[in-house]
Write a protein that holds these residues in place. Structure first.
Motif, mmCIF file in Angstrom:
data_model
loop_
_atom_site.group_PDB
_atom_site.id
_atom_site.type_symbol
_atom_site.label_atom_id
_atom_site.label_comp_id
_atom_site.label_asym_id
_atom_site.label_seq_id
_atom_site.Cartn_x
_atom_site.Cartn_y
_atom_site.Cartn_z
ATOM 1 N N HIS A 212 40.807 44.153 47.057
ATOM 2 C CA HIS A 212 42.070 43.681 46.486
ATOM 3 C C HIS A 212 42.871 43.090 47.636
ATOM 4 O O HIS A 212 43.245 43.798 48.582
ATOM 5 N N ALA A 213 43.104 41.785 47.595
ATOM 6 C CA ALA A 213 43.777 41.090 48.697
ATOM 7 C C ALA A 213 44.674 39.987 48.129
ATOM 8 O O ALA A 213 44.328 38.804 48.157
ATOM 9 N N PRO A 214 45.848 40.335 47.591
ATOM 10 C CA PRO A 214 46.732 39.335 46.969
ATOM 11 C C PRO A 214 47.173 38.230 47.926
ATOM 12 O O PRO A 214 47.461 37.112 47.484
ATOM 13 N N ASP A 243 38.909 37.342 39.821
ATOM 14 C CA ASP A 243 39.915 37.152 38.767
ATOM 15 C C ASP A 243 40.749 35.896 38.960
ATOM 16 O O ASP A 243 41.670 35.642 38.184
ATOM 17 N N GLY A 244 40.439 35.084 39.988
ATOM 18 C CA GLY A 244 41.207 33.878 40.245
ATOM 19 C C GLY A 244 42.566 34.149 40.862
ATOM 20 O O GLY A 244 43.376 33.226 40.995
ATOM 21 N N LEU A 249 35.090 39.410 45.944
ATOM 22 C CA LEU A 249 33.843 40.072 46.329
ATOM 23 C C LEU A 249 33.271 39.322 47.520
ATOM 24 O O LEU A 249 33.044 38.114 47.443
ATOM 25 N N ILE A 250 33.047 40.043 48.634
ATOM 26 C CA ILE A 250 32.543 39.415 49.846
ATOM 27 C C ILE A 250 31.147 39.952 50.151
ATOM 28 O O ILE A 250 30.943 41.169 50.234
ATOM 29 N N GLU A 283 42.605 45.989 50.532
ATOM 30 C CA GLU A 283 42.208 47.321 50.033
ATOM 31 C C GLU A 283 40.788 47.236 49.487
ATOM 32 O O GLU A 283 40.476 46.344 48.691
ATOM 33 N N ILE A 284 39.928 48.133 49.915
ATOM 34 C CA ILE A 284 38.557 48.173 49.396
ATOM 35 C C ILE A 284 38.558 48.879 48.037
ATOM 36 O O ILE A 284 38.961 50.036 47.923
#
Length: 561
Positions: A212-214, A243-244, A249-250, A283-284
């Motif tokens: 999660h990286a806004p 989710d655009g 996902l890396i 956040e992972i």
């Protein structure tokens, strides 16, 4: 002890198992699906692509709108971008239409698909709940969550499975006519039928991190992309927009010499792929270390038990074809099972499943592995100059970008894997001596050779030919003057459901040389001819599994010898 009776027991409620359940139920077959996970429990962040062939299946099942509306925002570009890092310089881009433009876009490498349903980019965490809800709502499907099938016995009359309700701590006996294992790469069903995987055990090792990286989207100066490949001399990787907006996902693609997952610092690799420093916060959500393989089961069946999907084959997920190949397995098997259960087909028709799917699986697995090896080689050759300013850097970026585009456009716009493959050794296809055209990952030639996919054409009422395919065999007639009474009468005598469809040859985009095609429910051609077969009963004996020995065919009227 609880006892359940059904016609088909499916083990596993992933996309393959759920599609199989809906396909069978659409043909009037009662299905029980046993799934070890809880209802609504999300899957791993795996497949990100639904192929055109799979979308055609969802169209036939009446759920394509629900699937199409899931995933990325409607206007989010589905492009594949190649950059020095996610926030770095762009090297090239493979344009892929957004969801809102999918049906109307033209002119790009991923447009003008010969199908009523082009592909769709959607992650499995969104796709699977859609399929689950559609399957759960379908009459004839019962889904048992938190139920584990431990073993089963079978005889000439059916299958008896012993299962356990993990929450209630209760034993369950499930009796069925047939069983399908769609229970993944660690398939218990595969082991229980004595099937073994063989092939290439290690193609590539990958660290995958779902974050999660806004803040990431605001650091990207270029046009957004569904997938971004980072190419630099320090660390290459793939970043997928889930989710655009905020979730990504890396994939960190380990080098051949990096044989231990923990030999590479995950945080360093992730930041290098993204192109961010230690101040960047993320956040992972989840993480997974996995090995890309090329493994195919030596048998897809033991009498009344079958395997589909990852239970039958595992390969590195290039072209997104792991899940989609599994859906193709299910579609190939289920119409045959329905034919046997409802009585119009002989049990020997089921021999065609392994005869058709195993060779294709082997072939496609090599396509995926060979492409993966080529991409790995390209990554190892990225020069340091791609990250410097000036003419030297510009030339390096142009060179690396062009090579990346040329190699990968066939993977992300894989028409050949969708429409080119054919069945050339099936006991349930009436061959006529002609070999279908060759195909590759990204190219194919439409064909009416038996075993190939029937070409898509639009009908005068706006529907596709694929929309009018019947539950068993469809007789497509391009010349209304051709008398098809012998074929219709023979099908009626043998209780084979046969749908007659007249198509105006002059209005069909594909130039059909034949007057007649017999098309199966999975859209593969079973027979073709210029006139009705002289011995139609013999033809239907083959197509419903009564006659299974090799045949010789005459091209003029395709009569069984």
């Amino acid at each position: 002890m609880k006892t359940i009776q059904t016609q088909v027991l499916i083990v596993g409620a992933g996309p393959v198992g759920l599609t199989a359940a809906m396909d069978l139920a659409s043909r009037g077959i009662d299905v029980v699906v046993a799934e070890i996970r809880r209802a609504g429990e999300p899957p791993n962040v795996k497949c990100n692509h639904v192929s055109a062939r799979s979308m055609e299946v969802f169209r036939r099942l009446g759920i394509v709108r629900e699937v199409r509306e899931g995933g990325l925002p409607a206007d989010f570009p589905n492009d594949c971008a190649y950059r020095t890092a996610v926030v770095g310089r762009e090297l090239t881009r493979i344009p892929i239409p957004s969801r809102q433009d999918r049906y109307t876009a033209t002119g790009g490498p991923d447009t003008d698909w010969p199908t009523p349903e082009p592909p769709h980019r959607i992650n499995q965490i969104y796709l699977e709940p859609i399929l689950f809800a559609c399957a759960e709502a379908q009459r004839g499907v019962t889904i048992l969550n938190r139920v584990q099938v431990d073993e089963f016995d079978q005889d000439d009359n059916g299958v008896v499975a012993r299962a356990r309700d993990l929450d209630a701590d209760q034993d369950i006996t499930i009796t069925a006519d047939y069983l399908i294992g769609c229970d993944g790469g660690r398939s218990a069903v595969r082991k229980l039928i004595g099937s073994r995987l063989s092939g290439t055990d290690v193609v590539q090792r990958v660290q995958s991190t779902y974050i999660h990286a806004p803040a990431l989207k605001d650091l990207i100066a270029q046009k957004p992309a569904w997938m971004t490949m980072s190419l630099n001399p320090r660390r290459c990787g793939t970043t997928v927009s889930i989710d655009g907006r905020d979730n990504w996902l890396i994939h960190n693609h380990l080098a051949a010499e990096e044989v231990e997952f923990d030999s590479v610092d995950r945080d360093w690799a992730l930041r290098t792929i993204l192109g961010v420093d230690d101040r960047f916060q993320y956040e992972i959500i989840s993480k997974e270390d996995w090995i890309g393989r090329r493994l195919v089961a030596d048998r897809f069946r033991d009498r009344r038990a079958f395997i589909c999907g990852d239970a039958a084959h595992l390969w590195i997920p290039y072209a997104g074809y792991g899940m989609n190949a599994g859906i193709a397995d299910a579609v190939d098997l289920c119409w045959m099972l329905a034919g046997v259960i409802t009585g119009w087909a002989a049990p020997a028709l089921l021999d065609a499943y392994e005869a058709e799917r195993q060779p294709i699986t082997e072939q496609v697995s090599h396509f995926a592995m060979n492409h993966a090896l080529a991409v790995m080689s390209q990554r190892r050759a990225v020069p340091a100059e791609v990250e410097i300013d000036g003419p030297v850097g510009d030339a390096a970026r142009d060179r690396v970008g062009k090579a990346a585009y040329d190699l990968n456009v066939q993977q992300y716009c894989c028409a050949g894997l969708n429409f080119g493959y054919y069945y050339d050794r099936s006991p349930a296809i009436s061959y006529d001596g002609e070999t279908p055209p060759a195909y590759g990952m990204g190219y194919f030639t439409a064909s009416t050779v038996p075993g190939a996919r029937a070409p898509h054409v639009w009908l005068s009422d706006g529907r596709s030919l694929l929309d009018v395919i019947g539950p068993a065999y469809t007789l497509v007639r391009f010349d209304p003057a051709v008398d098809v009474t012998p074929l219709i009468d023979a099908a009626a005598r043998q209780s084979v459901p046969l749908t007659l469809v007249d198509v105006d040859r002059a209005k069909a985009a594909y130039g059909f040389a034949e007057s007649l095609l017999l098309v199966r429910p999975d859209s593969h051609i079973a027979w073709r001819g210029t006139t009705a077969a002289h011995e139609p009963d013999k033809l239907f004996d083959r197509l419903r599994g009564i006659v299974t020995q090799p045949e010789a065919m005459r091209r003029d009227d395709a009569v069984v010898a």
